[in-house]
Design a protein around this motif. Structure first.
Motif, PDB file in Angstrom:
ATOM      1  N   LEU A   1      -3.441  11.307  -2.011  1.00 28.72           N
ATOM      2  CA  LEU A   1      -4.117  12.275  -1.196  1.00 28.72           C
ATOM      3  C   LEU A   1      -3.548  13.639  -1.323  1.00 28.72           C
ATOM      4  CD1 LEU A   1      -2.974  11.211   2.663  1.00 28.72           C
ATOM      5  CD2 LEU A   1      -4.802  10.903   1.799  1.00 28.72           C
TER       6      LEU A   1
ATOM      7  N   VAL B   1      -2.861   7.490   6.606  1.00 29.44           N
ATOM      8  CA  VAL B   1      -4.340   6.039   6.342  1.00 29.44           C
ATOM      9  C   VAL B   1      -3.134   5.074   6.820  1.00 29.44           C
ATOM     10  CG1 VAL B   1      -4.263   4.966   3.996  1.00 29.44           C
ATOM     11  CG2 VAL B   1      -4.099   7.380   4.139  1.00 29.44           C
TER      12      VAL B   1
ATOM     13  N   ALA C   1       0.114   7.401  -9.557  1.00 28.72           N
ATOM     14  CA  ALA C   1      -1.316   6.841  -9.328  1.00 28.72           C
ATOM     15  C   ALA C   1      -1.660   5.317 -10.364  1.00 28.72           C
ATOM     16  CB  ALA C   1      -2.600   7.039  -8.624  1.00 28.72           C
TER      17      ALA C   1
ATOM     18  N   VAL D   1       0.298   1.293   5.849  1.00 24.87           N
ATOM     19  CA  VAL D   1       1.315   1.939   5.291  1.00 24.87           C
ATOM     20  C   VAL D   1       2.454   1.824   5.315  1.00 24.87           C
ATOM     21  CG1 VAL D   1       2.196   4.446   3.557  1.00 24.87           C
ATOM     22  CG2 VAL D   1      -0.264   4.168   4.459  1.00 24.87           C
TER      23      VAL D   1
ATOM     24  N   LYS E   1       0.870  -0.962   0.104  1.00 26.13           N
ATOM     25  CA  LYS E   1       0.363   0.015  -0.132  1.00 26.13           C
ATOM     26  C   LYS E   1       1.000   1.369   0.359  1.00 26.13           C
ATOM     27  CE  LYS E   1      -4.021   1.868   2.573  1.00 26.13           C
ATOM     28  NZ  LYS E   1      -4.942   1.753   3.330  1.00 26.13           N
TER      29      LYS E   1
ATOM     30  N   ARG F   1      -1.481  -0.404  -4.499  1.00 26.84           N
ATOM     31  CA  ARG F   1      -2.476   0.012  -4.141  1.00 26.84           C
ATOM     32  C   ARG F   1      -2.065   1.397  -4.043  1.00 26.84           C
ATOM     33  NH1 ARG F   1      -5.196  -2.190   1.408  1.00 26.84           N
ATOM     34  NH2 ARG F   1      -2.996  -3.252   1.387  1.00 26.84           N
TER      35      ARG F   1
ATOM     36  N   TYR G   1       3.883   7.944   9.552  1.00 22.07           N
ATOM     37  CA  TYR G   1       4.099   6.553   9.279  1.00 22.07           C
ATOM     38  C   TYR G   1       4.892   5.550   9.328  1.00 22.07           C
ATOM     39  CZ  TYR G   1      -0.231   8.396   6.148  1.00 22.07           C
ATOM     40  OH  TYR G   1      -1.018   9.329   5.512  1.00 22.07           O
TER      41      TYR G   1
ATOM     42  N   THR H   1      -1.327   1.150  -9.879  1.00 26.44           N
ATOM     43  CA  THR H   1      -1.406   0.662 -10.178  1.00 26.44           C
ATOM     44  C   THR H   1      -1.226  -0.304 -10.985  1.00 26.44           C
ATOM     45  OG1 THR H   1      -3.202   2.140  -8.901  1.00 26.44           O
ATOM     46  CG2 THR H   1      -4.669   0.643  -9.684  1.00 26.44           C
TER      47      THR H   1
ATOM     48  N   VAL I   1       1.214   5.467   0.127  1.00 23.47           N
ATOM     49  CA  VAL I   1       0.452   6.425   0.393  1.00 23.47           C
ATOM     50  C   VAL I   1       1.020   7.297  -0.752  1.00 23.47           C
ATOM     51  CG1 VAL I   1       0.047   8.508   1.597  1.00 23.47           C
ATOM     52  CG2 VAL I   1      -1.061   6.447   2.366  1.00 23.47           C
TER      53      VAL I   1
ATOM     54  N   GLU J   1      -3.421   4.663  -2.899  1.00 23.74           N
ATOM     55  CA  GLU J   1      -4.066   6.106  -1.562  1.00 23.74           C
ATOM     56  C   GLU J   1      -3.768   7.101  -1.892  1.00 23.74           C
ATOM     57  OE1 GLU J   1      -7.555   7.231   0.811  1.00 23.74           O
ATOM     58  OE2 GLU J   1      -6.388   5.050   0.623  1.00 23.74           O
TER      59      GLU J   1
END
Length: 120
Positions: free
Chosen positions: A31, A39, A18, A42, A3, A27, A67, A22, A5, A29
Motif C-alpha cells: 500500500l 486490509v 515485497a 493482517v 499476511k 502474503r 491493525y 513473497t 501489509v 499487500e
C-alpha cells in the motif's frame, strides 16, 4: 501463511521488499501511506517511518489502531544501522524493530520472524 501489509512510498523499495517477503512465503499487500481502508486479517505491518520524530510515533500509533494485534516494523533511511525492538528508539516509536534502508533480505526476514513469533 502470514499476511503482511507493506506501506512504503518508494516504489522500487516497495517492490524489492515485497519480492523478498513473497519468496519467503508471506502474503503481501503493498500500500501507499494514507490508504483509505485497512486490509483485513493482517499479521504484520511494515511501514516507512521517514523522520524518526514524534510525528512518526503518531503514525505508528495510527497503524496499530488500524491493525490491532499486528506488530509494526519500521523502515527508515535516517538510521546508520538496524535496531532491535528493545532499543530506546524502537520503543519510543512503538515498533517491533527499526530497519535501516536499505537493509538486507536477511535483516528483514529475521525482524519479521522475531516480530511474528511473539504474536503467533
Amino acid at each position: 501463511m502470514l499476511k503482511v501489509v507493506l506501506i512504503e512510498e518508494d516504489v522500487a523499495m516497495q517492490a524489492l521488499i515485497a519480492e523478498w517477503l513473497t519468496q519467503a512465503g508471506y502474503r503481501v499487500e503493498a500500500l501507499r501511506s494514507g490508504a483509505a481502508t485497512p486490509v483485513a486479517g493482517v499479521d504484520l505491518v511494515i511501514a516507512d517511518v521517514p523522520r524518526l520524530r514524534e510525528g512518526d510515533a503518531l503514525q505508528v500509533h495510527a497503524l496499530r489502531a488500524s491493525y490491532p494485534g499486528a506488530p509494526v516494523i519500521g523502515l527508515s533511511a535516517q538510521l546508520a544501522r538496524s535496531l532491535p525492538g528493545s532499543s530506546d528508539r524502537a520503543q519510543a516509536l512503538g515498533v517491533a524493530a527499526l530497519l535501516s534502508k536499505p537493509c538486507t533480505a536477511g535483516e528483514l526476514l529475521a525482524a519479521v520472524v522475531d516480530a511474528t513469533s511473539t504474536t503467533h
